[in-house]
Structures are given as C-alpha cells and as structure tokens.
Motif scaffolding. Structure first.
Motif, short mmCIF file in Angstrom:
data_model
loop_
_atom_site.label_atom_id
_atom_site.label_comp_id
_atom_site.label_asym_id
_atom_site.label_seq_id
_atom_site.Cartn_x
_atom_site.Cartn_y
_atom_site.Cartn_z
N LEU A 197 -6.65 3.63 7.63
CA LEU A 197 -6.38 2.44 6.91
C LEU A 197 -7.65 1.43 6.68
CD1 LEU A 197 -2.85 1.80 8.85
CD2 LEU A 197 -3.10 2.46 6.27
N SER A 198 -8.52 1.82 7.46
CA SER A 198 -10.04 1.03 7.35
C SER A 198 -10.61 1.48 5.97
CB SER A 198 -10.66 0.95 8.46
OG SER A 198 -11.19 2.43 8.75
N HIS A 199 -10.31 2.50 5.72
CA HIS A 199 -11.15 3.09 4.23
C HIS A 199 -10.55 2.13 3.07
CE1 HIS A 199 -11.51 7.26 5.99
NE2 HIS A 199 -12.00 6.37 6.75
N THR A 200 -11.60 2.24 2.01
CA THR A 200 -11.41 1.48 0.99
C THR A 200 -10.32 1.83 0.31
OG1 THR A 200 -13.01 2.59 -0.25
CG2 THR A 200 -13.73 0.44 0.86
N GLN A 201 -10.02 3.02 0.00
CA GLN A 201 -8.73 3.64 -0.66
C GLN A 201 -7.42 2.93 -0.33
OE1 GLN A 201 -9.24 7.68 1.55
NE2 GLN A 201 -7.19 7.84 0.10
N TYR A 202 -7.43 2.48 1.05
CA TYR A 202 -6.08 1.59 1.29
C TYR A 202 -6.38 0.18 1.47
CZ TYR A 202 -5.08 6.73 2.58
OH TYR A 202 -4.69 8.15 2.57
N ASN A 203 -7.31 -0.24 0.91
CA ASN A 203 -7.41 -1.87 0.93
C ASN A 203 -5.96 -2.26 0.31
OD1 ASN A 203 -9.86 -2.04 1.90
ND2 ASN A 203 -11.08 -2.13 0.25
N SER A 204 -5.47 -1.88 -0.69
CA SER A 204 -4.41 -2.49 -1.33
C SER A 204 -3.03 -2.61 -0.42
CB SER A 204 -4.03 -1.65 -2.54
OG SER A 204 -3.65 -0.64 -2.35
N VAL A 205 -3.14 -1.59 0.64
CA VAL A 205 -1.65 -1.71 1.36
C VAL A 205 -1.94 -1.83 2.76
CG1 VAL A 205 -1.11 0.23 -0.18
CG2 VAL A 205 -2.11 0.80 2.00
N ARG A 206 -3.24 -2.41 3.03
CA ARG A 206 -3.36 -2.89 4.55
C ARG A 206 -2.34 -3.78 4.92
NH1 ARG A 206 -8.97 -3.51 4.45
NH2 ARG A 206 -9.18 -1.13 4.36
N ASP A 207 -2.09 -4.69 4.26
CA ASP A 207 -1.50 -5.89 4.60
C ASP A 207 -0.06 -5.85 3.80
OD1 ASP A 207 -3.11 -7.14 6.20
OD2 ASP A 207 -4.13 -7.95 4.64
N SER A 208 0.41 -4.71 3.44
CA SER A 208 1.72 -4.34 2.67
C SER A 208 2.63 -3.79 3.62
CB SER A 208 1.51 -3.76 1.46
OG SER A 208 0.63 -4.16 0.35
N TRP A 209 3.89 -3.75 3.24
CA TRP A 209 4.91 -3.03 4.14
C TRP A 209 4.73 -1.36 4.28
CZ3 TRP A 209 7.35 -5.80 7.49
CH2 TRP A 209 7.56 -7.16 7.14
N LYS A 210 5.03 -1.08 5.22
CA LYS A 210 4.69 0.50 5.35
C LYS A 210 5.90 1.01 6.06
CE LYS A 210 0.00 -1.20 6.81
NZ LYS A 210 0.46 -2.38 6.78
N LEU A 211 6.18 2.26 5.75
CA LEU A 211 7.17 3.08 6.49
C LEU A 211 6.60 4.31 7.29
CD1 LEU A 211 10.14 3.59 6.60
CD2 LEU A 211 10.16 5.45 4.76
N ILE A 212 6.59 4.10 8.67
CA ILE A 212 6.29 5.05 9.72
C ILE A 212 7.28 5.73 10.16
CG2 ILE A 212 4.74 5.16 11.53
CD1 ILE A 212 3.66 2.54 11.06
N THR A 213 7.19 7.22 9.93
CA THR A 213 8.02 8.11 10.83
C THR A 213 7.44 8.74 11.82
OG1 THR A 213 9.14 8.70 8.83
CG2 THR A 213 9.46 10.20 10.40
N VAL A 214 8.06 8.52 13.11
CA VAL A 214 7.64 9.16 14.10
C VAL A 214 8.49 10.02 14.80
CG1 VAL A 214 6.72 8.49 16.76
CG2 VAL A 214 6.66 6.94 14.94
N LEU A 215 8.08 11.16 15.03
CA LEU A 215 8.99 12.60 15.56
C LEU A 215 8.06 13.09 16.78
CD1 LEU A 215 11.37 14.20 15.91
CD2 LEU A 215 10.62 15.59 13.83
N ILE A 216 8.43 12.95 17.95
CA ILE A 216 7.59 13.45 19.11
C ILE A 216 8.46 13.72 20.27
CG2 ILE A 216 6.90 11.14 19.87
CD1 ILE A 216 4.51 14.04 19.53
N GLY A 217 8.33 14.77 20.95
CA GLY A 217 8.68 15.07 22.15
C GLY A 217 9.07 16.53 22.47
#
Length: 374
Positions: A197-217
């Motif tokens: 997310l620190s890369h320039t290609q993600y500058n526009s979304v760094r402070d935008s809403w994100k959907l994160i899916t976590v599946l672990i275990g």
C-alpha cells in the motif's frame, strides 16, 4: 528442506502396495515415470507439487473442473446494473458503507485465498498453480464470480489480482495470502500488505475504504493431529489462535485503516474426509501412508471429531475478537458464517480440487463468492 508445517510423507513402498495405484502402474512402463522418494517433503514446495502431479497423472479423472460449465449446478447470473446511491450522508463511517465506497479489495490467509489447485485438469498431464485471479474474495479475472468483480459494477476497485502464481508465492496485487499459512504467520502477510500500500500505484486508495477478507485457521486445525515433535499441536490451541488473530486485526486497524473486514468462519475438517469416500484417487491421496496433506482429515474418527470441535471454538473466538473492534467508525470486523452452512460433503468431489481432493475448486469459489456477497 523439512518444514515444521504439515510434514508430508511420500513412500514409494506404500504406492507399490496400494491396490489402486498398483493396478495403474501395471499398465505403464514404470521406468518412464520416475517418482521421488524422500522421507518427507515440505508442502507446496516444488518437490511436493511434483509428487502430487505424478500421482494425479497415474489415475483417470473423468470429472475434472476447468470451466464454469462443468460445475454441478448453474449459478445465477449477476446482472445488477451500475447505479449511484446518494443517501445524503456526508460524514460516512464504516457502518454505513455502500458498494460504491469500496476502492480496494484485499485478501489475507492461506492456500484457499491463494487459489491453490483450483483448476486441476491440464490434459494430458496436471500442472498445479495458484489461481489468484479466480479466488472468491478478490480475483479479477474477467467473467469470474468474485466479490471484486461484483463490486466493479458499482466502483473501480484496485488490488484484485489477475492470472496465476506459482505455489508459495508471497502474494499478487493486494492478495497477500500464502499457501501453508497459519494464524501465527498472518503478521508477515500484514507486513507485506502495508508495504504494498506504500507503493505509488495505491496512492489514490491509501485513505479510501477497503474491503479485507480474512480466512485463516485450516492449517492450524490440520496441525492439531500432527506429531507433537513438530510443535504443530501447540500452535493449534484456541488461545494461540485468538492471540495471533487479534494481533493481525489490530495491525490492520492501525496501519491499513479505513477498512471493513470480512472474517470468515471455518468449516469442519471431517467434511473433507467424508467427501473423498468412494473416489479411488482421493482415497489414495488422503491415505497418510501415501501422502500427508492434513493430518486430521487423514486421521482417525476421534481426531477428526477433535478438530471439528476446535473449529467451532475458533469460530467462537472470532466473534469474541470481532466484538473488540465495534467501537470504531473507520474500522469494523464482521464474522461471516455463511460457508459453515454449506454441506459440501453431500456432493462428494464436485466442489473440491481434483488435484488434492482438499482445496476448493472453481465451482466452490463461485458458491463462496455468492454466499459472502449475500
């Protein structure tokens, strides 16, 4: 290299004495099909993949899944039209998000979220990949049933990978899932995600809403039945699961921010075993004297019951941890139990990878996307 995670044993002697493979070998010139014979092979490594491919290529596979047309049931057409929903809210918080507010899709977890072995038939021989572009949560391959593609109807989202990766890749795009991951290694995936997310290609979304899916275990559950000398049973306790899950979610809140997290509840290990019964290849692969894939799924009835009970406890701990994040306006964790209600064993191998009879195939990923979306 011997890994402490899910050690795999591949015995040539066991193969030669197995009635199914012995019949197949009798039809072949064995000298033309060299088979590795190390005492143990770390899962998802080149050696492990090669051994699995060789076993796969010795059996007929009439019901392989390579396209959506081969799924047992048709999925409903996703024909929602694009629209802009203006509800008049000016100070939007995480509890009032609209599909159009999501600007990035993210996945962390294990081989399921990496898309391992999703497509199994590559005539005349099998090749094993991670099909990240087709993964239910964040895949961006055209015309696939994925959460990211559903969201694209309402908003341009970034982060969803396309195409494939080799097993054990450290991610692609904002899908940071790693095959073989356990809850203790989620911290590494979050570190990679923050770096991405620190890369320039993600500058526009760094402070935008994100959907994160976590599946672990799943790998923690499998390790519950491993030999104590591996250290895996100690890593499979509910307290360990809760501690490391909380740590990963805390880092997502403080370092990724502006996120709605889908935390997926786990299904029982016993369904994997039950779905293999009656399939010669799957019964062979899931016999731990031939290949070690998941000790509990390949274990005794008592071991599978213990793993199923632990899965239920993991799910209870998910709700406990998720509740701790209820007070924030820019971050939320919601447990999604939909996948636990799917009686996948009822359909035998229709929703499992043809290559290892363990991972979800393309048809299963479609169902998972629909269940999560709804």
């Amino acid at each position: 290299m011997k890994s402490p995670f899910s050690p795999l044993s591949f015995s040539l002697e066991a193969i030669m004495h197995n009635k199914y493979l012995a019949a197949a070998l009798s039809l072949l010139n064995f000298q033309q099909i060299p088979i590795h014979e190390p005492p143990s092979i770390a899962p998802y490594t080149n050696e492990w993949i090669h051994a699995l491919e060789q076993m796969y290529n010795l059996f007929p596979h009439p019901s392989n899944t390579t396209t959506r047309d081969q799924c047992m049931f048709d999925v409903p057409t996703f024909n929602c039209t694009q629209f802009y929903w203006d509800d008049g809210v000016t100070q939007r918080d995480v509890w009032h998000l609209r599909p159009q507010d999501i600007k990035a899709v993210i996945s962390i977890g294990d081989s399921i979220s990496a898309g391992f072995g999703m497509l199994s038939a590559r005539p005349p021989f099998a090749n094993v990949w991670e099909y990240r572009g087709k993964v239910f949560s964040s895949g961006s391959d055209s015309n696939e049933y994925t959460i990211r593609n559903f969201l694209s109807t309402y908003s341009d989202t970034v982060g969803g990978p396309v195409g494939i990766t080799v097993p054990l890749s450290r991610g692609k795009g904002l899908n940071s899932a790693i095959s073989g991951a356990v809850v203790q290694t989620l911290d590494e995936e979050v570190t990679r995600l923050v770096h991405q997310l620190s890369h320039t290609q993600y500058n526009s979304v760094r402070d935008s809403w994100k959907l994160i899916t976590v599946l672990i275990g799943a790998n923690n559950l499998c390790g519950l039945c491993a030999s104590p000398s591996t250290g895996l049973p100690q890593q499979a306790t509910a307290d360990e699961y809760e501690k490391h899950l909380r740590l990963a979610l805390h880092r997502l809140r403080t370092e990724v921010k502006h996120a709605f997290v889908n935390l997926l509840a786990l299904f029982s290990v016993s369904v994997v075993h039950d779905a293999t019964r009656g399939n010669q290849y799957c019964e062979f692969v899931m016999d731990k004297s031939n290949m070690y894939i998941c000790p509990c799924a390949q274990g005794t009835d008592e071991e599978r019951k213990a793993a199923d009970a632990m899965a239920e406890e993991y799910n209870r701990r998910m709700y406990k941890v998720a509740k701790e994040f209820e007070g924030y306006k820019d971050f939320a964790v919601v447990v999604q139990p939909g996948l636990t209600a799917f009686d996948v064993a009822k359909y035998k191998q229709a929703y499992f990878s043809g290559i290892d009879c363990f991972h979800p195939n393309l048809c299963a990923n479609q169902i998972m996307a629909i269940a999560l979306w709804n």
